[in-house]
Motif scaffolding. Structure first.
Motif, PDB file in Angstrom:
ATOM      1  N   THR A  10     -41.735  37.104 -20.334  1.00  0.00           N
ATOM      2  CA  THR A  10     -42.065  36.444 -21.592  1.00  0.00           C
ATOM      3  C   THR A  10     -40.928  35.578 -22.066  1.00  0.00           C
ATOM      4  N   ASN A  11     -41.240  34.594 -22.876  1.00  0.00           N
ATOM      5  CA  ASN A  11     -40.223  33.792 -23.544  1.00  0.00           C
ATOM      6  C   ASN A  11     -39.970  34.399 -24.906  1.00  0.00           C
ATOM      7  N   ASN A  12     -38.794  34.945 -25.094  1.00  0.00           N
ATOM      8  CA  ASN A  12     -38.433  35.563 -26.370  1.00  0.00           C
ATOM      9  C   ASN A  12     -37.626  34.546 -27.171  1.00  0.00           C
ATOM     10  N   LEU A  13     -38.307  33.524 -27.670  1.00  0.00           N
ATOM     11  CA  LEU A  13     -37.608  32.384 -28.247  1.00  0.00           C
ATOM     12  C   LEU A  13     -37.752  32.291 -29.758  1.00  0.00           C
ATOM     13  N   SER A  14     -38.125  33.393 -30.393  1.00  0.00           N
ATOM     14  CA  SER A  14     -38.173  33.371 -31.837  1.00  0.00           C
ATOM     15  C   SER A  14     -36.787  33.100 -32.388  1.00  0.00           C
ATOM     16  N   GLU A  15     -36.681  32.278 -33.371  1.00  0.00           N
ATOM     17  CA  GLU A  15     -35.429  31.893 -34.004  1.00  0.00           C
ATOM     18  C   GLU A  15     -34.523  31.071 -33.081  1.00  0.00           C
ATOM     19  N   VAL A  16     -35.051  30.625 -31.929  1.00  0.00           N
ATOM     20  CA  VAL A  16     -34.268  29.798 -31.019  1.00  0.00           C
ATOM     21  C   VAL A  16     -34.949  28.443 -30.916  1.00  0.00           C
ATOM     22  N   ASN A  17     -34.290  27.399 -31.395  1.00  0.00           N
ATOM     23  CA  ASN A  17     -34.912  26.084 -31.329  1.00  0.00           C
ATOM     24  C   ASN A  17     -34.684  25.458 -29.960  1.00  0.00           C
ATOM     25  N   ALA A  18     -35.402  24.370 -29.686  1.00  0.00           N
ATOM     26  CA  ALA A  18     -35.359  23.756 -28.360  1.00  0.00           C
ATOM     27  C   ALA A  18     -33.967  23.255 -28.004  1.00  0.00           C
ATOM     28  N   THR A  19     -33.256  22.707 -28.981  1.00  0.00           N
ATOM     29  CA  THR A  19     -31.907  22.209 -28.719  1.00  0.00           C
ATOM     30  C   THR A  19     -30.987  23.323 -28.277  1.00  0.00           C
ATOM     31  N   GLU A  20     -31.064  24.462 -28.968  1.00  0.00           N
ATOM     32  CA  GLU A  20     -30.245  25.611 -28.621  1.00  0.00           C
ATOM     33  C   GLU A  20     -30.608  26.139 -27.235  1.00  0.00           C
ATOM     34  N   GLN A  21     -31.892  26.166 -26.929  1.00  0.00           N
ATOM     35  CA  GLN A  21     -32.339  26.699 -25.660  1.00  0.00           C
ATOM     36  C   GLN A  21     -31.858  25.848 -24.490  1.00  0.00           C
ATOM     37  N   LEU A  22     -31.747  24.557 -24.674  1.00  0.00           N
ATOM     38  CA  LEU A  22     -31.418  23.668 -23.568  1.00  0.00           C
ATOM     39  C   LEU A  22     -29.954  23.260 -23.543  1.00  0.00           C
ATOM     40  N   HIS A 185     -37.474  38.069 -10.803  1.00  0.00           N
ATOM     41  CA  HIS A 185     -37.824  37.578 -12.132  1.00  0.00           C
ATOM     42  C   HIS A 185     -36.634  36.804 -12.711  1.00  0.00           C
ATOM     43  N   PRO A 186     -36.555  35.487 -12.454  1.00  0.00           N
ATOM     44  CA  PRO A 186     -35.438  34.683 -12.972  1.00  0.00           C
ATOM     45  C   PRO A 186     -35.632  34.409 -14.463  1.00  0.00           C
ATOM     46  N   LEU A 187     -34.581  34.624 -15.238  1.00  0.00           N
ATOM     47  CA  LEU A 187     -34.664  34.448 -16.685  1.00  0.00           C
ATOM     48  C   LEU A 187     -33.607  33.476 -17.184  1.00  0.00           C
ATOM     49  N   ASP A 188     -34.007  32.660 -18.142  1.00  0.00           N
ATOM     50  CA  ASP A 188     -33.062  31.880 -18.928  1.00  0.00           C
ATOM     51  C   ASP A 188     -32.623  32.751 -20.105  1.00  0.00           C
ATOM     52  N   TRP A 189     -31.582  32.334 -20.801  1.00  0.00           N
ATOM     53  CA  TRP A 189     -31.179  33.067 -21.996  1.00  0.00           C
ATOM     54  C   TRP A 189     -32.338  33.145 -22.980  1.00  0.00           C
ATOM     55  N   TRP A 190     -32.515  34.303 -23.588  1.00  0.00           N
ATOM     56  CA  TRP A 190     -33.528  34.638 -24.580  1.00  0.00           C
ATOM     57  C   TRP A 190     -34.901  34.877 -23.972  1.00  0.00           C
ATOM     58  N   GLN A 191     -35.024  34.794 -22.655  1.00  0.00           N
ATOM     59  CA  GLN A 191     -36.283  35.164 -22.022  1.00  0.00           C
ATOM     60  C   GLN A 191     -36.242  36.638 -21.633  1.00  0.00           C
ATOM     61  N   ASP A 197     -42.953  50.182 -20.858  1.00  0.00           N
ATOM     62  CA  ASP A 197     -42.368  50.215 -22.202  1.00  0.00           C
ATOM     63  C   ASP A 197     -40.891  49.826 -22.231  1.00  0.00           C
ATOM     64  N   VAL A 198     -40.400  49.227 -21.167  1.00  0.00           N
ATOM     65  CA  VAL A 198     -39.006  48.791 -21.111  1.00  0.00           C
ATOM     66  C   VAL A 198     -38.954  47.265 -21.119  1.00  0.00           C
ATOM     67  N   THR A 199     -38.188  46.711 -22.062  1.00  0.00           N
ATOM     68  CA  THR A 199     -38.038  45.264 -22.155  1.00  0.00           C
ATOM     69  C   THR A 199     -36.586  44.886 -21.899  1.00  0.00           C
ATOM     70  N   ILE A 200     -36.388  43.945 -20.977  1.00  0.00           N
ATOM     71  CA  ILE A 200     -35.055  43.492 -20.586  1.00  0.00           C
ATOM     72  C   ILE A 200     -34.954  42.013 -20.939  1.00  0.00           C
ATOM     73  N   THR A 201     -34.059  41.686 -21.860  1.00  0.00           N
ATOM     74  CA  THR A 201     -33.903  40.310 -22.328  1.00  0.00           C
ATOM     75  C   THR A 201     -32.556  39.759 -21.875  1.00  0.00           C
ATOM     76  N   ALA A 202     -32.580  38.605 -21.226  1.00  0.00           N
ATOM     77  CA  ALA A 202     -31.337  37.926 -20.845  1.00  0.00           C
ATOM     78  C   ALA A 202     -30.768  37.234 -22.076  1.00  0.00           C
ATOM     79  N   THR A 203     -29.489  37.437 -22.313  1.00  0.00           N
ATOM     80  CA  THR A 203     -28.835  36.864 -23.494  1.00  0.00           C
ATOM     81  C   THR A 203     -27.561  36.131 -23.064  1.00  0.00           C
ATOM     82  N   SER A 223     -25.865  38.142 -20.106  1.00  0.00           N
ATOM     83  CA  SER A 223     -25.780  39.546 -20.509  1.00  0.00           C
ATOM     84  C   SER A 223     -27.219  40.026 -20.693  1.00  0.00           C
ATOM     85  N   TYR A 224     -27.393  41.319 -21.008  1.00  0.00           N
ATOM     86  CA  TYR A 224     -28.758  41.840 -21.126  1.00  0.00           C
ATOM     87  C   TYR A 224     -28.897  42.827 -22.275  1.00  0.00           C
ATOM     88  N   VAL A 225     -30.011  42.712 -22.976  1.00  0.00           N
ATOM     89  CA  VAL A 225     -30.468  43.699 -23.939  1.00  0.00           C
ATOM     90  C   VAL A 225     -31.566  44.506 -23.265  1.00  0.00           C
TER      91      VAL A 225
END
Length: 348
Positions: A10-22, A185-191, A197-203, A223-225
């Protein structure tokens, strides 16, 4: 291992705008650090000169590192409702969350190096051999440096592990080493990647990547949450100190346990690794309850003594009334009932 398995990316991009993401993406490919104070201009030749000419004190242990042997039977008997952490060495972690078994940055080789005959050599053997591990559900990789991404270990795990969570670009290495693309499963930051029931978010982190002189920053670092139904964990990977820790803490904290890089720091690479004081501040920024210092005790990667990171962080945490845990390699930690640990590096 799991009776039923549901996985999603999933894209966990709440509170992350496009400029910040890129912002950390280069226009022509690859990645950059975005902090205005970041500097990565250390030349190789001056560092080589330091290694040759500088007097070093206790770069490696003169006595055996205490290691608690772990068996597959012991790991199989861990209560499924108990989230557990076992430090395997350096930044390598065995993690059980919601009954799932994960390895973080598994490095089981004798050296953190592209060569079998040269490069940083282990101070101690892993608490359990890679071939003796029980069934592993997934592997998490923070970045592609040799002390975090071990080709031999990944090749050994390639056909038996169903999920490899990696930063963008690291999937290319894994595919070359025999991991099928459907398991990566390749992730960008905040994805995020979710398995039951386990969620792993790249930060974000502030670091760099590359396995040779010619591929610098072609892959992302992260890093990871890691959140389960009963605990919230943070794994730093490698990073210099930056405002991203506070941002992660505000979005995902508090954390029951932070596993934060505390070692391999130096004045010549001050923005890609943290001093112990900065590591402690990162833990505070993250809103961590307890901190486990990692990235120490296994390989000689800097000019300081092998025990200096642990001595410093123990004293700093005591002064700041911050709870740290320093388990021996192989020592079991139950995340929500963490017991008091010893200063094993100082024991004679």
């Amino acid at each position: 291992m799991l009776a039923t398995t549901a996985c999603t990316s999933t894209n966990n991009l709440s509170e992350v705008n496009a400029t910040e993401q890129l912002a950390h993406h280069k226009a022509k490919g690859g990645f950059v650090n975005t902090s205005p104070t970041f500097s990565d201009d250390t030349a190789i030749l001056p560092l080589l000169k330091r290694y040759i000419t500088e007097t070093r004190v206790d770069a490696t242990p003169n006595t055996s590192i205490p290691v608690i042997a772990v068996t597959a039977e012991q790991l199989n008997q861990l209560p499924k409702n108990q989230d557990s952490v076992i430090r395997l060495g350096h930044s390598s972690i065995f993690l059980q969350v919601n009954g799932q078994r994960w390895l973080i940055d598994p490095v089981f080789s004798e050296r953190a190096s592209p060569f079998s005959f040269a490069g940083p050599k282990r101070f101690h053997q892993p608490p359990i051999a890679l071939t003796d591990l029980p069934e592993i559900d997934g592997v998490i990789i923070s970045h592609d440096h040799y002390d975090h991404l071990d080709k031999a270990s990944i090749k050994q795990l390639a056909t038996s592990v169903s999920h490899f969570v990696v930063p963008l670009g690291v999937d290319k290495h894994l595919k070359d080493w025999g991991v099928v693309s459907e398991h990566i499963h390749p992730l960008d930051w905040w994805q995020a990647f979710k398995l039951d029931d386990v969620t792993i978010t790249a930060t974000p982190t502030q670091h760099f990547s590359g396995r040779s002189l010619f591929d610098k920053n072609e892959t992302l670092w992260a890093s990871y949450v890691i959140k389960s139904s009963s605990s919230s964990l943070y794994f730093s990977g490698d990073s210099g100190y930056f405002d991203g820790f506070k941002q992660i803490g505000e979005r995902f904290g508090p954390f029951d346990l932070t596993m934060v890089e505390t070692g391999a720091y130096d004045k010549d690479w001050a923005t890609i690794h943290m001093t112990p004081a900065q590591s402690l501040q990162a833990h505070i920024d993250l809103q961590g309850k307890k901190m486990m210092p990692i990235h120490n005790g296994t390989f000689d990667l800097a000019f300081h003594s092998w025990y200096d990171p642990l001595n410093q962080i123990a004293q700093l945490a005591s002064d700041a009334n911050v709870e740290i845990v320093t388990p021996k390699m192989g020592e079991l930690l139950a995340v929500n009932e963490i017991h008091k640990t010893t200063h094993w590096w100082a024991l004679k």
